[in-house]
Design a protein around this motif. Sequence first.
Motif, PDB file in Angstrom:
ATOM      1  N   ASP A  12      -8.309  -4.736  14.156  1.00  0.00           N
ATOM      2  CA  ASP A  12      -8.025  -4.070  12.989  1.00  0.00           C
ATOM      3  C   ASP A  12      -7.405  -5.129  11.802  1.00  0.00           C
ATOM      4  O   ASP A  12      -7.003  -4.538  10.658  1.00  0.00           O
ATOM      5  N   GLU A  13      -7.626  -6.388  12.100  1.00  0.00           N
ATOM      6  CA  GLU A  13      -6.987  -7.198  11.113  1.00  0.00           C
ATOM      7  C   GLU A  13      -7.668  -7.014   9.754  1.00  0.00           C
ATOM      8  O   GLU A  13      -8.804  -6.948   9.330  1.00  0.00           O
ATOM      9  N   GLY A  14      -6.621  -6.752   8.751  1.00  0.00           N
ATOM     10  CA  GLY A  14      -7.224  -6.385   7.472  1.00  0.00           C
ATOM     11  C   GLY A  14      -7.906  -5.177   7.302  1.00  0.00           C
ATOM     12  O   GLY A  14      -7.836  -4.543   5.939  1.00  0.00           O
ATOM     13  N   TYR A  15      -8.148  -4.391   8.085  1.00  0.00           N
ATOM     14  CA  TYR A  15      -8.760  -3.082   8.102  1.00  0.00           C
ATOM     15  C   TYR A  15      -7.898  -1.848   8.106  1.00  0.00           C
ATOM     16  O   TYR A  15      -8.143  -0.669   7.988  1.00  0.00           O
ATOM     17  N   ALA A  16      -6.331  -2.037   8.632  1.00  0.00           N
ATOM     18  CA  ALA A  16      -5.515  -0.941   8.697  1.00  0.00           C
ATOM     19  C   ALA A  16      -4.224  -1.423   7.955  1.00  0.00           C
ATOM     20  O   ALA A  16      -3.996  -2.614   8.071  1.00  0.00           O
ATOM     21  N   GLY A  17      -3.587  -0.447   7.473  1.00  0.00           N
ATOM     22  CA  GLY A  17      -1.996  -0.659   7.041  1.00  0.00           C
ATOM     23  C   GLY A  17      -1.261   0.566   6.837  1.00  0.00           C
ATOM     24  O   GLY A  17      -1.650   1.682   7.035  1.00  0.00           O
ATOM     25  N   ARG A  18      -0.416   0.584   5.740  1.00  0.00           N
ATOM     26  CA  ARG A  18       0.468   1.645   5.406  1.00  0.00           C
ATOM     27  C   ARG A  18       0.617   1.592   3.899  1.00  0.00           C
ATOM     28  O   ARG A  18       0.894   0.502   3.214  1.00  0.00           O
ATOM     29  N   MET A  19       0.937   2.897   3.653  1.00  0.00           N
ATOM     30  CA  MET A  19       1.437   2.833   1.953  1.00  0.00           C
ATOM     31  C   MET A  19       2.753   3.830   2.069  1.00  0.00           C
ATOM     32  O   MET A  19       2.740   4.710   2.685  1.00  0.00           O
ATOM     33  N   LEU A  77       4.082   7.835  -3.672  1.00  0.00           N
ATOM     34  CA  LEU A  77       5.035   8.218  -4.840  1.00  0.00           C
ATOM     35  C   LEU A  77       6.018   9.224  -4.484  1.00  0.00           C
ATOM     36  O   LEU A  77       7.069   8.927  -4.956  1.00  0.00           O
ATOM     37  N   ASP A  78       5.786  10.185  -3.997  1.00  0.00           N
ATOM     38  CA  ASP A  78       6.829  11.210  -3.716  1.00  0.00           C
ATOM     39  C   ASP A  78       8.085  10.754  -2.609  1.00  0.00           C
ATOM     40  O   ASP A  78       9.057  10.980  -3.011  1.00  0.00           O
ATOM     41  N   THR A  79       7.631   9.848  -1.698  1.00  0.00           N
ATOM     42  CA  THR A  79       8.572   9.116  -1.006  1.00  0.00           C
ATOM     43  C   THR A  79       9.270   8.290  -1.774  1.00  0.00           C
ATOM     44  O   THR A  79      10.548   8.288  -1.524  1.00  0.00           O
ATOM     45  N   LEU A  80       8.850   7.483  -2.380  1.00  0.00           N
ATOM     46  CA  LEU A  80       9.584   6.286  -3.327  1.00  0.00           C
ATOM     47  C   LEU A  80      10.626   7.098  -4.047  1.00  0.00           C
ATOM     48  O   LEU A  80      11.441   6.654  -4.220  1.00  0.00           O
ATOM     49  N   ARG A  81      10.091   8.188  -4.857  1.00  0.00           N
ATOM     50  CA  ARG A  81      11.033   8.960  -5.714  1.00  0.00           C
ATOM     51  C   ARG A  81      12.129   9.613  -4.874  1.00  0.00           C
ATOM     52  O   ARG A  81      13.204   9.589  -5.330  1.00  0.00           O
ATOM     53  N   GLY A  82      11.969   9.850  -3.704  1.00  0.00           N
ATOM     54  CA  GLY A  82      13.052  10.483  -3.050  1.00  0.00           C
ATOM     55  C   GLY A  82      14.045   9.483  -2.304  1.00  0.00           C
ATOM     56  O   GLY A  82      15.451   9.724  -2.400  1.00  0.00           O
ATOM     57  N   HIS A  83      13.719   8.112  -2.449  1.00  0.00           N
ATOM     58  CA  HIS A  83      14.462   7.053  -2.437  1.00  0.00           C
ATOM     59  C   HIS A  83      15.123   6.151  -3.488  1.00  0.00           C
ATOM     60  O   HIS A  83      16.291   5.582  -3.346  1.00  0.00           O
ATOM     61  N   TRP A  84      14.575   6.625  -4.631  1.00  0.00           N
ATOM     62  CA  TRP A  84      15.064   5.815  -5.874  1.00  0.00           C
ATOM     63  C   TRP A  84      14.768   6.752  -7.177  1.00  0.00           C
ATOM     64  O   TRP A  84      13.846   6.751  -7.635  1.00  0.00           O
ATOM     65  N   GLU A  85      15.761   7.618  -7.136  1.00  0.00           N
ATOM     66  CA  GLU A  85      15.784   8.739  -8.214  1.00  0.00           C
ATOM     67  C   GLU A  85      15.381   8.039  -9.615  1.00  0.00           C
ATOM     68  O   GLU A  85      14.781   8.917 -10.361  1.00  0.00           O
ATOM     69  N   GLU A  86      16.146   6.950  -9.857  1.00  0.00           N
ATOM     70  CA  GLU A  86      15.907   6.605 -11.306  1.00  0.00           C
ATOM     71  C   GLU A  86      14.385   6.061 -11.563  1.00  0.00           C
ATOM     72  O   GLU A  86      13.790   5.760 -12.724  1.00  0.00           O
ATOM     73  N   LEU A  87      13.507   5.948 -10.421  1.00  0.00           N
ATOM     74  CA  LEU A  87      12.088   5.825 -10.521  1.00  0.00           C
ATOM     75  C   LEU A  87      11.675   6.546 -11.862  1.00  0.00           C
ATOM     76  O   LEU A  87      10.841   6.207 -12.504  1.00  0.00           O
ATOM     77  N   ASP A  88      12.037   8.012 -11.548  1.00  0.00           N
ATOM     78  CA  ASP A  88      11.547   9.060 -12.470  1.00  0.00           C
ATOM     79  C   ASP A  88      11.687   8.580 -14.109  1.00  0.00           C
ATOM     80  O   ASP A  88      10.881   9.018 -14.998  1.00  0.00           O
ATOM     81  N   LEU A 116       3.436   8.738   8.690  1.00  0.00           N
ATOM     82  CA  LEU A 116       3.668   7.905  10.059  1.00  0.00           C
ATOM     83  C   LEU A 116       5.188   7.867   9.445  1.00  0.00           C
ATOM     84  O   LEU A 116       5.549   7.494   8.556  1.00  0.00           O
ATOM     85  N   GLY A 117       5.924   8.127  10.619  1.00  0.00           N
ATOM     86  CA  GLY A 117       7.684   7.978  10.626  1.00  0.00           C
ATOM     87  C   GLY A 117       8.090   9.008   9.380  1.00  0.00           C
ATOM     88  O   GLY A 117       9.025   8.610   8.715  1.00  0.00           O
ATOM     89  N   GLN A 118       7.470  10.187   9.005  1.00  0.00           N
ATOM     90  CA  GLN A 118       7.768  10.989   7.853  1.00  0.00           C
ATOM     91  C   GLN A 118       8.044  10.380   6.493  1.00  0.00           C
ATOM     92  O   GLN A 118       8.512  10.930   5.610  1.00  0.00           O
ATOM     93  N   GLU A 119       7.495   8.968   6.317  1.00  0.00           N
ATOM     94  CA  GLU A 119       7.541   8.535   5.039  1.00  0.00           C
ATOM     95  C   GLU A 119       6.205   7.792   4.498  1.00  0.00           C
ATOM     96  O   GLU A 119       5.903   7.845   3.521  1.00  0.00           O
TER      97      GLU A 119
END
Length: 97
Positions: A67-74, A77-88, A20-23
């Motif tokens: 869909d209350e409680g049955y759907a969401g987004r995550m 880790l590779d997306t998080l690493r792309g936004h926060w290089e220090e995460l490594d 979803l949304g490339q991220e």
Amino acid sequence: MGHEKNGKHVTLTTSADRLLGQEWLEVDVVRAHLQRLDEGFSGAAVYDPGTDLVVGIVTDAVLSGHDEGYAGRMLPLDTLRGHWEELDDFLPIDWLP
């Protein structure tokens, strides 16, 4: 919402084709599971029991309607690493591509 003391877990499913949304990845709660996503799950680790690795974090959930409680987004880790290089610096990244 009661997660603070003992914690709670929920069983999710997703796949790489649910981007979803490339991220984000869309996630679904296994409906047979007694716990659903609700307030307080944002920021929770998404763990893959097949690899014994954390693969992302929950960012939000559908909190009303059918869909209350049955759907969401995550965020994977590779997306998080792309936004926060220090995460490594905090990860044992020898297993990452």
